[in-house]
Motif scaffolding. Structure first.
Motif, PDB file in Angstrom:
ATOM      1  N   GLU A  63       1.078  -1.239  -0.028  1.00 45.35           N
ATOM      2  CA  GLU A  63      -0.187   0.111   0.010  1.00 45.35           C
ATOM      3  C   GLU A  63       0.896   1.421   0.049  1.00 45.35           C
ATOM      4  O   GLU A  63       1.908   1.314   0.718  1.00 45.35           O
ATOM      5  CB  GLU A  63      -0.925   0.006   1.429  1.00 45.35           C
ATOM      6  N   ARG A  64       0.351   2.383  -0.879  1.00 43.80           N
ATOM      7  CA  ARG A  64       1.035   3.557  -0.930  1.00 43.80           C
ATOM      8  C   ARG A  64       0.335   4.500  -0.352  1.00 43.80           C
ATOM      9  O   ARG A  64      -0.777   4.617  -0.538  1.00 43.80           O
ATOM     10  CB  ARG A  64       1.675   3.775  -2.277  1.00 43.80           C
ATOM     11  N   LEU A  65       0.683   5.002   1.166  1.00 50.64           N
ATOM     12  CA  LEU A  65      -0.135   6.092   1.726  1.00 50.64           C
ATOM     13  C   LEU A  65       0.304   7.546   1.010  1.00 50.64           C
ATOM     14  O   LEU A  65       1.443   7.785   0.984  1.00 50.64           O
ATOM     15  CB  LEU A  65       0.039   5.895   3.207  1.00 50.64           C
ATOM     16  N   CYS A  66      -0.694   8.565   1.350  1.00 49.37           N
ATOM     17  CA  CYS A  66      -0.685   9.702   0.762  1.00 49.37           C
ATOM     18  C   CYS A  66      -0.464  10.710   1.906  1.00 49.37           C
ATOM     19  O   CYS A  66      -1.509  10.749   2.693  1.00 49.37           O
ATOM     20  CB  CYS A  66      -1.626  10.276  -0.167  1.00 49.37           C
ATOM     21  N   LEU A  67       0.422  11.153   2.187  1.00 48.78           N
ATOM     22  CA  LEU A  67       0.747  12.175   3.451  1.00 48.78           C
ATOM     23  C   LEU A  67       1.013  13.650   2.921  1.00 48.78           C
ATOM     24  O   LEU A  67       1.693  14.000   1.881  1.00 48.78           O
ATOM     25  CB  LEU A  67       2.190  11.770   3.852  1.00 48.78           C
ATOM     26  N   ILE A  68      -0.020  14.359   3.589  1.00 52.07           N
ATOM     27  CA  ILE A  68       0.122  15.899   2.886  1.00 52.07           C
ATOM     28  C   ILE A  68       1.249  16.530   3.680  1.00 52.07           C
ATOM     29  O   ILE A  68       1.801  16.330   4.616  1.00 52.07           O
ATOM     30  CB  ILE A  68      -1.235  16.823   3.457  1.00 52.07           C
ATOM     31  N   GLN A  69       2.035  17.553   2.950  1.00 52.81           N
ATOM     32  CA  GLN A  69       2.950  18.427   3.537  1.00 52.81           C
ATOM     33  C   GLN A  69       2.455  19.941   3.590  1.00 52.81           C
ATOM     34  O   GLN A  69       2.538  20.557   2.620  1.00 52.81           O
ATOM     35  CB  GLN A  69       4.127  18.273   2.559  1.00 52.81           C
ATOM     36  N   PRO A  70       1.562  20.136   4.379  1.00 51.35           N
ATOM     37  CA  PRO A  70       0.628  21.495   4.231  1.00 51.35           C
ATOM     38  C   PRO A  70       1.780  22.736   4.398  1.00 51.35           C
ATOM     39  O   PRO A  70       1.215  23.694   3.905  1.00 51.35           O
ATOM     40  CB  PRO A  70       0.046  21.462   5.601  1.00 51.35           C
ATOM     41  N   GLN A  71       3.069  22.626   4.773  1.00 51.93           N
ATOM     42  CA  GLN A  71       3.774  23.849   4.741  1.00 51.93           C
ATOM     43  C   GLN A  71       4.038  24.447   3.318  1.00 51.93           C
ATOM     44  O   GLN A  71       4.296  25.471   3.072  1.00 51.93           O
ATOM     45  CB  GLN A  71       5.101  23.527   5.645  1.00 51.93           C
ATOM     46  N   LYS A  72       4.091  23.148   2.547  1.00 54.99           N
ATOM     47  CA  LYS A  72       4.023  23.720   1.184  1.00 54.99           C
ATOM     48  C   LYS A  72       3.232  24.608   0.430  1.00 54.99           C
ATOM     49  O   LYS A  72       3.469  25.065  -0.582  1.00 54.99           O
ATOM     50  CB  LYS A  72       4.529  22.221   0.112  1.00 54.99           C
ATOM     51  N   LEU A  73       2.081  24.685   1.116  1.00 57.32           N
ATOM     52  CA  LEU A  73       0.851  25.319   0.819  1.00 57.32           C
ATOM     53  C   LEU A  73       0.973  26.952   0.924  1.00 57.32           C
ATOM     54  O   LEU A  73       0.336  27.736   0.747  1.00 57.32           O
ATOM     55  CB  LEU A  73      -0.483  24.863   1.162  1.00 57.32           C
ATOM     56  N   ILE A  74       1.987  27.174   1.981  1.00 59.31           N
ATOM     57  CA  ILE A  74       2.213  28.527   2.573  1.00 59.31           C
ATOM     58  C   ILE A  74       2.319  29.527   1.356  1.00 59.31           C
ATOM     59  O   ILE A  74       1.596  30.771   1.685  1.00 59.31           O
ATOM     60  CB  ILE A  74       3.280  28.668   3.737  1.00 59.31           C
ATOM     61  N   PRO A  75       3.061  29.328   0.350  1.00 60.51           N
ATOM     62  CA  PRO A  75       3.395  30.373  -0.638  1.00 60.51           C
ATOM     63  C   PRO A  75       2.089  30.847  -1.459  1.00 60.51           C
ATOM     64  O   PRO A  75       1.704  31.966  -1.480  1.00 60.51           O
ATOM     65  CB  PRO A  75       4.380  29.614  -1.580  1.00 60.51           C
ATOM     66  N   ALA A  76       1.340  29.930  -1.641  1.00 57.65           N
ATOM     67  CA  ALA A  76      -0.021  30.010  -2.012  1.00 57.65           C
ATOM     68  C   ALA A  76      -1.087  30.884  -1.145  1.00 57.65           C
ATOM     69  O   ALA A  76      -1.772  31.773  -1.588  1.00 57.65           O
ATOM     70  CB  ALA A  76      -0.691  28.735  -2.512  1.00 57.65           C
ATOM     71  N   PHE A  77      -0.966  30.520  -0.087  1.00 56.63           N
ATOM     72  CA  PHE A  77      -1.879  31.140   1.199  1.00 56.63           C
ATOM     73  C   PHE A  77      -1.524  32.653   1.249  1.00 56.63           C
ATOM     74  O   PHE A  77      -2.187  33.420   1.203  1.00 56.63           O
ATOM     75  CB  PHE A  77      -1.666  30.132   2.652  1.00 56.63           C
ATOM     76  N   LEU A  78      -0.126  33.060   1.080  1.00 51.75           N
ATOM     77  CA  LEU A  78       0.346  34.147   1.374  1.00 51.75           C
ATOM     78  C   LEU A  78       0.194  34.954   0.117  1.00 51.75           C
ATOM     79  O   LEU A  78      -0.250  36.303   0.148  1.00 51.75           O
ATOM     80  CB  LEU A  78       1.960  34.059   1.521  1.00 51.75           C
ATOM     81  N   TRP A  79       0.104  34.481  -1.019  1.00 46.07           N
ATOM     82  CA  TRP A  79      -0.410  35.153  -2.117  1.00 46.07           C
ATOM     83  C   TRP A  79      -1.754  35.434  -2.307  1.00 46.07           C
ATOM     84  O   TRP A  79      -2.196  36.593  -2.795  1.00 46.07           O
ATOM     85  CB  TRP A  79       0.170  34.389  -3.599  1.00 46.07           C
ATOM     86  N   ILE A  80      -2.553  34.587  -1.990  1.00 52.34           N
ATOM     87  CA  ILE A  80      -3.982  34.822  -1.729  1.00 52.34           C
ATOM     88  C   ILE A  80      -4.317  35.869  -0.897  1.00 52.34           C
ATOM     89  O   ILE A  80      -5.229  36.655  -0.833  1.00 52.34           O
ATOM     90  CB  ILE A  80      -4.766  33.415  -1.461  1.00 52.34           C
TER      91      ILE A  80
END
Length: 106
Positions: A63-80
């Motif tokens: 099984e391959r589990l998908c693990l989110i890396q939320p810190q990678k979303l920070i640039p989009a959050f800051l831009w928005i």
């Protein structure tokens, strides 16, 4: 080819996958079961999310589990976030305009 966070969030299916994985870790099959598109299409979306650094895969047995890396979303959050005030002001202005029109009719 390394992609960026904006490519990750550009597609509504990928945004839905991000939302799913934000609350729980799922296997690739579990992610695919949540959508009415083909398994290969989901795999492609997961691959793009991985290339963008938004998710990582953890192999456990078969099984391959998908693990989110939320810190990678920070640039989009800051831009928005920089446009938040602008859009709030525009929406407030539109609301005031509608209220003025309604008051003139009364």
């Amino acid at each position: 080819m390394r992609r960026d966070v904006f490519q990750a969030i550009a597609d509504p299916v990928r945004r839905d996958i991000i939302e799913l994985l934000a609350t729980e870790t799922l296997s690739v099959n579990e992610v695919a079961e949540k959508f009415e598109i083909s398994r290969p299409a989901i795999s492609k979306h997961l691959k793009i999310l991985n290339e963008c650094g938004i998710i990582d895969f953890n192999q456990i047995g078969r099984e391959r589990l998908c693990l989110i890396q939320p810190q990678k979303l920070i640039p989009a959050f800051l831009w928005i976030k920089q446009y938040n005030k602008l859009w709030e002001d525009r929406i407030d202005s539109f609301e005031n305009y509608i209220n003025e029109l309604q008051n003139k009719k009364s």
